[in-house]
Scaffold this active site. Structure first.
Site, PDB file in Angstrom:
ATOM      1  N   LYS A  35      -2.249  -7.140  -3.727  1.00 54.22           N
ATOM      2  CA  LYS A  35      -1.401  -7.658  -2.652  1.00 54.22           C
ATOM      3  C   LYS A  35      -0.810  -6.514  -1.837  1.00 54.22           C
ATOM      4  O   LYS A  35      -0.042  -5.719  -2.363  1.00 54.22           O
ATOM      5  CB  LYS A  35      -0.248  -8.496  -3.210  1.00 54.22           C
ATOM      6  CG  LYS A  35       0.495  -9.246  -2.098  1.00 54.22           C
ATOM      7  CD  LYS A  35       1.795  -9.879  -2.564  1.00 54.22           C
ATOM      8  CE  LYS A  35       2.950  -8.922  -2.539  1.00 54.22           C
ATOM      9  NZ  LYS A  35       3.260  -8.375  -1.200  1.00 54.22           N
ATOM     10  N   GLU A  88       4.769   3.573  -9.661  1.00 51.83           N
ATOM     11  CA  GLU A  88       5.006   4.760  -8.815  1.00 51.83           C
ATOM     12  C   GLU A  88       6.175   4.412  -7.909  1.00 51.83           C
ATOM     13  O   GLU A  88       6.039   3.578  -7.020  1.00 51.83           O
ATOM     14  CB  GLU A  88       3.777   5.077  -7.959  1.00 51.83           C
ATOM     15  CG  GLU A  88       2.517   5.348  -8.742  1.00 51.83           C
ATOM     16  CD  GLU A  88       2.588   6.618  -9.555  1.00 51.83           C
ATOM     17  OE1 GLU A  88       3.461   7.475  -9.304  1.00 51.83           O
ATOM     18  OE2 GLU A  88       1.775   6.743 -10.486  1.00 51.83           O
ATOM     19  N   CYS A  92       7.186   8.573  -0.356  1.00 48.97           N
ATOM     20  CA  CYS A  92       7.918   8.605  -1.628  1.00 48.97           C
ATOM     21  C   CYS A  92       8.275  10.041  -2.026  1.00 48.97           C
ATOM     22  O   CYS A  92       9.285  10.266  -2.665  1.00 48.97           O
ATOM     23  CB  CYS A  92       7.120   7.911  -2.723  1.00 48.97           C
ATOM     24  SG  CYS A  92       5.443   8.526  -2.882  1.00 48.97           S
ATOM     25  N   GLU A 142      17.689   7.241  -1.829  1.00 53.73           N
ATOM     26  CA  GLU A 142      16.446   7.363  -1.057  1.00 53.73           C
ATOM     27  C   GLU A 142      16.637   6.665   0.292  1.00 53.73           C
ATOM     28  O   GLU A 142      16.820   5.445   0.341  1.00 53.73           O
ATOM     29  CB  GLU A 142      15.288   6.703  -1.826  1.00 53.73           C
ATOM     30  CG  GLU A 142      13.969   6.815  -1.083  1.00 53.73           C
ATOM     31  CD  GLU A 142      12.779   6.263  -1.874  1.00 53.73           C
ATOM     32  OE1 GLU A 142      12.828   5.097  -2.314  1.00 53.73           O
ATOM     33  OE2 GLU A 142      11.791   7.004  -2.044  1.00 53.73           O
TER      34      GLU A 142
HETATM   35  P1  NAI Z   1       9.694  -3.081  -2.203  1.00 47.01           P
HETATM   36  O1  NAI Z   1       9.668  -2.226  -3.403  1.00 47.01           O
HETATM   37  O2  NAI Z   1      10.546  -4.317  -2.222  1.00 47.01           O
HETATM   38  O3  NAI Z   1       8.194  -3.540  -1.836  1.00 47.01           O
HETATM   39  C1  NAI Z   1       7.022  -2.924  -2.255  1.00 47.01           C
HETATM   40  C2  NAI Z   1       5.990  -3.969  -2.631  1.00 47.01           C
HETATM   41  O4  NAI Z   1       6.488  -4.747  -3.713  1.00 47.01           O
HETATM   42  C3  NAI Z   1       5.644  -4.983  -1.535  1.00 47.01           C
HETATM   43  O5  NAI Z   1       4.266  -5.296  -1.598  1.00 47.01           O
HETATM   44  C4  NAI Z   1       6.456  -6.198  -1.921  1.00 47.01           C
HETATM   45  O6  NAI Z   1       5.902  -7.401  -1.446  1.00 47.01           O
HETATM   46  C5  NAI Z   1       6.391  -6.130  -3.431  1.00 47.01           C
HETATM   47  N1  NAI Z   1       7.490  -6.809  -4.139  1.00 47.01           N
HETATM   48  C6  NAI Z   1       8.782  -6.929  -3.753  1.00 47.01           C
HETATM   49  N2  NAI Z   1       9.476  -7.634  -4.654  1.00 47.01           N
HETATM   50  C7  NAI Z   1       8.630  -7.976  -5.649  1.00 47.01           C
HETATM   51  C8  NAI Z   1       8.760  -8.716  -6.861  1.00 47.01           C
HETATM   52  N3  NAI Z   1       9.924  -9.240  -7.235  1.00 47.01           N
HETATM   53  N4  NAI Z   1       7.673  -8.869  -7.655  1.00 47.01           N
HETATM   54  C9  NAI Z   1       6.486  -8.350  -7.300  1.00 47.01           C
HETATM   55  N5  NAI Z   1       6.303  -7.645  -6.140  1.00 47.01           N
HETATM   56  C10 NAI Z   1       7.364  -7.456  -5.334  1.00 47.01           C
HETATM   57  O7  NAI Z   1      10.114  -2.171  -0.980  1.00 47.01           O
HETATM   58  P2  NAI Z   1      10.720  -2.624   0.443  1.00 47.01           P
HETATM   59  O8  NAI Z   1      11.659  -3.761   0.263  1.00 47.01           O
HETATM   60  O9  NAI Z   1       9.595  -2.807   1.360  1.00 47.01           O
HETATM   61  O10 NAI Z   1      11.509  -1.318   0.866  1.00 47.01           O
HETATM   62  C11 NAI Z   1      12.836  -1.093   0.412  1.00 47.01           C
HETATM   63  C12 NAI Z   1      13.036   0.352   0.085  1.00 47.01           C
HETATM   64  O11 NAI Z   1      12.209   0.706  -0.994  1.00 47.01           O
HETATM   65  C13 NAI Z   1      12.674   1.337   1.167  1.00 47.01           C
HETATM   66  O12 NAI Z   1      13.699   1.518   2.072  1.00 47.01           O
HETATM   67  C14 NAI Z   1      12.384   2.572   0.382  1.00 47.01           C
HETATM   68  O13 NAI Z   1      13.582   3.261   0.100  1.00 47.01           O
HETATM   69  C15 NAI Z   1      11.811   2.053  -0.889  1.00 47.01           C
HETATM   70  N6  NAI Z   1      10.348   2.140  -0.902  1.00 47.01           N
HETATM   71  C16 NAI Z   1       9.788   3.149  -1.579  1.00 47.01           C
HETATM   72  C17 NAI Z   1       8.439   3.303  -1.588  1.00 47.01           C
HETATM   73  C18 NAI Z   1       7.823   4.434  -2.320  1.00 47.01           C
HETATM   74  O14 NAI Z   1       6.622   4.648  -2.230  1.00 47.01           O
HETATM   75  N7  NAI Z   1       8.598   5.181  -3.070  1.00 47.01           N
HETATM   76  C19 NAI Z   1       7.541   2.418  -0.852  1.00 47.01           C
HETATM   77  C20 NAI Z   1       8.231   1.334  -0.202  1.00 47.01           C
HETATM   78  C21 NAI Z   1       9.588   1.230  -0.235  1.00 47.01           C
END
Ligand code: NAI
Ligand code: MG
Length: 503
Positions: free
Chosen positions: A201, A276, A310, A407
């Site tokens: 996904k 990750e 990240c 972050e």
């Molecule tokens: P997120 O961690 O909520 O989303 C990443 C992925 O996880 C998306 O595909 C989302 O649909 C999925 N996801 C969200 N909730 C889930 C759940 N309960 N169960 C299964 N899958 C789930 O990140 P978001 O909300 O897009 O961004 C928020 C913050 O997270 C950003 O501002 C940033 O600080 C951080 N982030 C860090 C990343 C990294 O690579 N370290 C990448 C993306 C976001």
């Protein structure tokens, strides 16, 4: 920042190939076919360079996820992929890489209009990186094996014992929005090499390239059901995937908050989990550096991909003897990094991915100012349309401020002075995160000493964010569990079975 006011932030026209991709009916890729959702909800695709809605895709229902998992399970169980000769799997993986390369321009443009990253960056980093993950992992398909091992407590000749490596099974793979195609390929490559099957996904903000990739998965000859691509929200579709009893392994890249939740949710069925997660990576600049080389390097460490990385080098620690020169040198890169629309050929930085992310980053900058930080550069949003934030350097910060601790995931660096090496190592490690770190110095001995003391899964010396498919990538502390890439990345998709036969 004088040029910034004259930049034309009108998004450029899309190519015909991209217009065609945007015009497709919202569907899911399940069991090798494009299928309709069981529901009729969709999610909008927004171009963050303009804020325009440009397409829509399926918001998958629980029923859709169940159907995708069932397809992946059937494909795993009947061995249509894992029982192919490894040479056949390897060939198909190379074919998939070839197809990505053949469609590189379209992928770069789709990524640019979906994420907001400059098309030139996507073409230089995301697309070749995506192909490279398949090529590297393809080589492992034929090199997976166990060992024979004589038992320790039994007489010789009594027992024939050996181990075999087997694919873990059905995977649920969830990727974020900052490198959508690259992350999808990084996830799918070890699935294919190991003989697993997957439901992947992409993030709800950025699903275009994963959907286009599905076409190529079929064209390359990956059997139906081996790779299924579903779109939808995390808390619904993603959650269903993570909790699904027929899923054996979860691989997630995203925020630490959601990573912890996923880890808990995967526990009831004791799935294998790799995570990750986030970072707040320190960059230490030693007194001996050549500032003219180092300043643009440490600026790139934070401003690349608008800081939505990240491993972004978001905490700069420069020795007090070079601090002023380093931050001045970083500020001189402002015209280079000035945000432009993603299809502007001169762009090195685009907008942030979404309004949500824009407001979140601006909120951190405001909090930093309220807490007493000084804005050396940027600190503002240059345009009303699109989600642009100017590259920002904050000084006069202290370790209690949220801009130093959390972050931000935007083009914002907090710059601090240090005098004593022990102090800077302690400060650099004073974080919940441990994803990556950087050291800039000509002193090889100092570089290795500092590298050994930094609590981080990856340490770069005189460079930053260099990622390679052959080198394991994983986080210390709250930045992750397990590794991706390299041999370790393959092993995360393998079980070990011991067979003992009495002779
Ligand atoms: P997120 O961690 O909520 O989303 C990443 C992925 O996880 C998306 O595909 C989302 O649909 C999925 N996801 C969200 N909730 C889930 C759940 N309960 N169960 C299964 N899958 C789930 O990140 P978001 O909300 O897009 O961004 C928020 C913050 O997270 C950003 O501002 C940033 O600080 C951080 N982030 C860090 C990343 C990294 O690579 N370290 C990448 C993306 C976001
Ligand atoms: Mg979220």
């Amino acid at each position: 920042m004088n040029e910034v006011t004259t930049i034309d932030r009108t998004q450029r026209e899309y190519s015909d190939a991209v217009k065609k991709a945007l015009a497709r009916a919202p569907q899911l890729f399940i069991n090798g076919e494009w299928v309709d959702s069981s529901g009729d909800e969709t999610i909008d695709v927004e171009d963050p360079s303009s804020g325009a809605i440009i397409s829509k895709f399926v918001e998958a229902t629980d029923k859709d996820i169940d159907r995708a998992v069932a397809a992946a399970k059937a494909a795993f169980e009947d061995g249509r992929w894992r029982n192919l000769p490894p040479v056949a799997r390897e060939k198909i993986m190379h074919r998939l890489a070839d197809l990505i390369e053949a469609n590189a321009d379209e992928f770069a443009e789709l990524e640019a209009i979906d994420v907001g990253k400059p098309k030139g960056m996507a073409a230089a980093v995301d697309v070749p990186g995506a192909a490279a993950h398949f090529r590297y992992m393809a080589g492992w398909a034929g090199k997976i094996g166990g060992e024979t091992q004589a038992p320790y407590s039994m007489p010789g000749g009594m027992m024939f014992a050996y181990t075999v490596k087997e694919p873990v099974g059905v995977c649920a793979q969830i990727v974020p929005w900052n490198f959508p195609l690259l992350m999808a390929c990084l996830k799918i490559a070890p699935v294919l090499a190991s003989g697993c099957t997957t439901v992947l996904k992409p993030a709800e903000q950025t699903s275009l390239t994963a959907l286009r990739l599905a076409d190529l998965v079929a064209e390359a000859g990956v059997p139906a059901g081996v790779v299924n691509i579903v779109t939808g929200y995390g808390h619904t579709a993603g959650d269903r995937m993570v909790k699904h009893p027929d899923v054996d392994k979860v691989a997630f890249t995203g925020s630490t908050e959601i990573g912890k939740l996923i880890n808990r949710n995967a526990t009831d069925t004791l799935k294998h989990v790799t995570l990750e997660l986030g970072g707040k990576s320190p960059v230490v600049v030693m007194p001996d550096v050549d500032v003219a080389e180092t300043a643009p390097g440490v600026a790139g460490a934070i401003f690349f991909n608008s800081g939505q990385v990240c491993v972004a080098g978001s905490r700069l620690y420069a020795h007090k003897s070079v601090f002023d020169k380093v931050v001045e040198g970083m500020a001189e890169t402002a015209p280079f990094w000035a945000p432009r629309p993603s299809l502007d050929p001169e762009a090195h930085m685009g907008p942030l991915v979404s309004k949500e992310q824009h407001d979140r980053v601006m909120g951190y900058i405001e909090a930093g100012k309220r807490d007493g930080a000084s804005v050396l550069m940027g600190g503002d949003a240059p345009s009303d349309a699109g989600y642009y934030v100017n590259p920002t350097i904050l000084t006069d910060v202290n370790p209690q401020m949220s801009v130093v601790r959390e972050e931000i995931f935007g083009p914002v660096v907090v710059a601090q002075r240090f005098e004593d090496l022990n102090d800077v190592v302690r400060e650099a490690n004073d974080t919940q995160y441990g994803l990556a770190a950087g050291v800039w110095t000509k002193d090889a001995s100092a570089a290795h000493q500092i590298a050994s003391k930094l609590q981080a899964g990856t340490v770069w010396v005189n460079c930053h964010a260099m990622i390679d498919p052959a080198l394991p990538f994983g986080g210390y502390k709250e930045s992750g569990v397990g590794h991706e890439q390299g041999r370790l990345g393959l092993e995360a998709y393998l079980e070990t079975k011991t067979v003992m036969m009495k002779l």
